[in-house]
Design a protein around this motif. Sequence first.
Motif, short mmCIF file in Angstrom:
data_model
loop_
_atom_site.label_atom_id
_atom_site.label_comp_id
_atom_site.label_asym_id
_atom_site.label_seq_id
_atom_site.Cartn_x
_atom_site.Cartn_y
_atom_site.Cartn_z
N ASN A 16 0.85 -1.20 0.00
CA ASN A 16 0.00 0.00 0.00
C ASN A 16 0.88 1.24 0.00
O ASN A 16 2.11 1.14 0.12
CB ASN A 16 -0.95 -0.01 1.22
CG ASN A 16 -0.19 -0.14 2.53
OD1 ASN A 16 0.57 0.75 2.91
ND2 ASN A 16 -0.34 -1.28 3.20
N GLY A 17 0.25 2.39 -0.10
CA GLY A 17 0.99 3.64 -0.20
C GLY A 17 1.69 4.03 1.10
O GLY A 17 2.80 4.58 1.08
N LEU A 18 1.03 3.76 2.23
CA LEU A 18 1.66 4.07 3.52
C LEU A 18 2.94 3.27 3.69
O LEU A 18 3.98 3.80 4.10
CB LEU A 18 0.67 3.79 4.67
CG LEU A 18 1.22 3.92 6.09
CD1 LEU A 18 1.83 5.29 6.34
CD2 LEU A 18 0.12 3.63 7.12
N THR A 70 -2.27 17.60 4.50
CA THR A 70 -2.14 16.37 3.71
C THR A 70 -3.02 15.30 4.33
O THR A 70 -3.57 15.47 5.42
CB THR A 70 -0.68 15.88 3.67
OG1 THR A 70 -0.60 14.67 2.88
CG2 THR A 70 -0.13 15.58 5.06
N PHE A 71 -3.14 14.16 3.62
CA PHE A 71 -3.74 12.98 4.22
C PHE A 71 -2.78 12.46 5.28
O PHE A 71 -1.56 12.53 5.12
CB PHE A 71 -3.99 11.91 3.15
CG PHE A 71 -4.58 10.65 3.70
CD1 PHE A 71 -5.78 10.68 4.40
CD2 PHE A 71 -3.95 9.43 3.51
CE1 PHE A 71 -6.32 9.51 4.92
CE2 PHE A 71 -4.49 8.26 4.02
CZ PHE A 71 -5.68 8.30 4.73
N ALA A 93 -1.55 9.77 6.20
CA ALA A 93 -0.54 8.74 5.92
C ALA A 93 0.86 9.33 5.79
O ALA A 93 1.85 8.69 6.16
CB ALA A 93 -0.90 7.97 4.65
N VAL A 100 4.08 16.42 -0.63
CA VAL A 100 2.99 15.64 -1.20
C VAL A 100 2.54 16.32 -2.49
O VAL A 100 2.45 17.55 -2.54
CB VAL A 100 1.80 15.58 -0.22
CG1 VAL A 100 0.64 14.81 -0.80
CG2 VAL A 100 2.25 14.97 1.11
N ASP A 142 5.61 12.10 -1.83
CA ASP A 142 4.37 11.37 -1.60
C ASP A 142 3.54 11.57 -2.87
O ASP A 142 2.90 12.60 -3.06
CB ASP A 142 3.63 11.89 -0.37
CG ASP A 142 2.33 11.11 -0.10
OD1 ASP A 142 1.82 10.46 -1.05
OD2 ASP A 142 1.83 11.16 1.04
N ALA A 151 1.08 9.62 -3.98
CA ALA A 151 -0.13 8.78 -3.91
C ALA A 151 -1.30 9.33 -4.71
O ALA A 151 -2.19 8.59 -5.12
CB ALA A 151 -0.55 8.59 -2.45
N GLN A 152 -1.30 10.67 -4.93
CA GLN A 152 -2.43 11.28 -5.65
C GLN A 152 -2.03 11.79 -7.03
O GLN A 152 -2.78 12.56 -7.63
CB GLN A 152 -2.98 12.46 -4.81
CG GLN A 152 -3.43 12.05 -3.42
CD GLN A 152 -4.14 13.15 -2.66
OE1 GLN A 152 -4.27 14.28 -3.13
NE2 GLN A 152 -4.62 12.83 -1.46
N SER A 180 0.44 5.07 -4.11
CA SER A 180 -0.65 4.21 -3.64
C SER A 180 -1.49 3.79 -4.84
O SER A 180 -1.71 4.59 -5.75
CB SER A 180 -1.55 4.99 -2.67
OG SER A 180 -2.77 4.30 -2.47
N LYS A 213 -7.65 5.92 -6.22
CA LYS A 213 -6.58 6.78 -6.78
C LYS A 213 -6.66 6.78 -8.31
O LYS A 213 -7.32 5.93 -8.90
CB LYS A 213 -5.21 6.28 -6.32
CG LYS A 213 -5.09 6.09 -4.81
CD LYS A 213 -4.96 7.41 -4.06
CE LYS A 213 -5.18 7.17 -2.57
NZ LYS A 213 -4.34 7.91 -1.67
N GLY A 253 -2.68 -1.64 -2.77
CA GLY A 253 -1.42 -1.82 -3.49
C GLY A 253 -0.61 -0.54 -3.40
O GLY A 253 -1.15 0.52 -3.08
N TYR A 268 -9.12 17.71 3.62
CA TYR A 268 -9.53 16.78 4.64
C TYR A 268 -10.20 17.56 5.75
O TYR A 268 -9.84 18.70 5.98
CB TYR A 268 -8.32 16.00 5.14
CG TYR A 268 -7.74 15.17 3.99
CD1 TYR A 268 -8.24 13.91 3.70
CD2 TYR A 268 -6.75 15.70 3.17
CE1 TYR A 268 -7.75 13.16 2.63
CE2 TYR A 268 -6.26 14.97 2.08
CZ TYR A 268 -6.77 13.71 1.82
OH TYR A 268 -6.30 13.00 0.74
C1 LIG Z 1 -3.87 7.51 -0.27
C2 LIG Z 1 -2.72 8.27 0.25
C3 LIG Z 1 -1.68 7.65 0.96
C4 LIG Z 1 -1.72 6.25 1.46
O1 LIG Z 1 -1.99 5.29 0.53
P1 LIG Z 1 -2.62 3.88 0.99
O2 LIG Z 1 -2.44 3.01 -0.20
O3 LIG Z 1 -4.06 4.14 1.29
O4 LIG Z 1 -1.86 3.42 2.17
C5 LIG Z 1 -0.58 8.42 1.31
N1 LIG Z 1 -0.52 9.73 1.02
C6 LIG Z 1 -1.52 10.37 0.38
C7 LIG Z 1 -1.38 11.82 0.08
C8 LIG Z 1 -2.66 9.67 -0.02
O5 LIG Z 1 -3.64 10.32 -0.64
#
Ligand SMILES: *Cc1c(COP(=O)(O)O)cnc(C)c1O
Length: 366
Positions: free
Chosen positions: A58-60, A84-85, A87, A130, A156, A158-159, A180, A185, A193, A309
Amino acid sequence: MIDFLNLKRVNAPHEAALQAAAARVIASGWYVLGQECDHFEVEFAAWCGVRHAIGVANGLDALHLILRAMEIGPGDEVIVPSNTFIATWLAVSQVGAVPVPVEPRPDTANLNPELVEAAITPRTRAILPVHLYGQTAEMAALRVIADRHGLKLIEDAAQAHGARHHGVRAGALGDAAGFSFYPGKNLGALGDGGAVTTNDDALAARLRQLRNYGSSRKYHHETIGVNSRLDELQAAMLRVKLPAMDTENAVRHRLAQRYLAGLADVNVGLPRTVEGCEPVWHLFVVRVAERARVQAALAERGITTLVHYPIACHEQQAYADRHWPALPIASALQHQVLSLPISPVHTEAEVDTVVAALTDIVGRRS
Ligand SMILES: *Cc1c(COP(=O)(O)O)cnc(C)c1O
């Protein structure tokens, strides 16, 4: 009715190919760290324009394992965005380091590089920006600061699958990047994943070891690793969807341009695109006064919106035991931000409906 994000519709165009890929994995008899993951890593790395991609759970975990691989831990500080989110912060906390928040620019909601140097101390090891809402952070400016102070620069991402900064894709902009593939996403699996991308051969080797019990050779364990792997089924799903990413991001781009034009003189704060950035519009986030009223009025008209958020990281209960500096921009944004529907399966007509409703609710600027 306009859904915020309908994953059934998002995945529908890929359904036959997803079914075929799932059947291929089922028939293979090999479900973890096999050919699908190997191929996806090569394909995703090529798409990002980077040497290595390492699939993780996963992304974390991607972010947490990057920090582990860089030997960042207790006694160290990592600069993170205040907005940020969670994570992003959790990854730093998981390795025992301290997240040091820096405020965003209000109109991009992204880390403000002008405020970063004031947050650097002798304990700072890395900057972890991020690419929020799908727009890359101001990486050129952050690279200068990171180099000047001998810090790692970690994305980061993830987005931001496919987002560019001066022509270079997210994932190739820092020393390493965490992605992520959570279903919602831009590049979403059908479960959890993630991946790390990097051009650093040694770091990539450490990450391959860390994700697999600290082992490079079966039953030989060189470090205290974890179990965090991208399984074959998810890798196969991602291989189906990756080739469509550029087309899907182009749809998001078209819809975002339509929102920006339609809302130009409406009473909302619009997201600003920074010079040199090509966002992939994971989210289209406006700022409004009286958000609860606006959100309810849109819901009454069948339009679903979300908030990214609603509680800033430093105001979360998880971090209530720490002393944080005042973070007025993050604290204000949490009450103003409103994410409008956007996805590869939304239509321009739907965007027009949202624009008309929002205009009606908040009015035009006088
Ligand atoms: C979704 C997200 C993550 C974490 O991803 P996961 O796959 O849900 O663990 C980390 N950082 C940001 C900015 C995200 O949006």
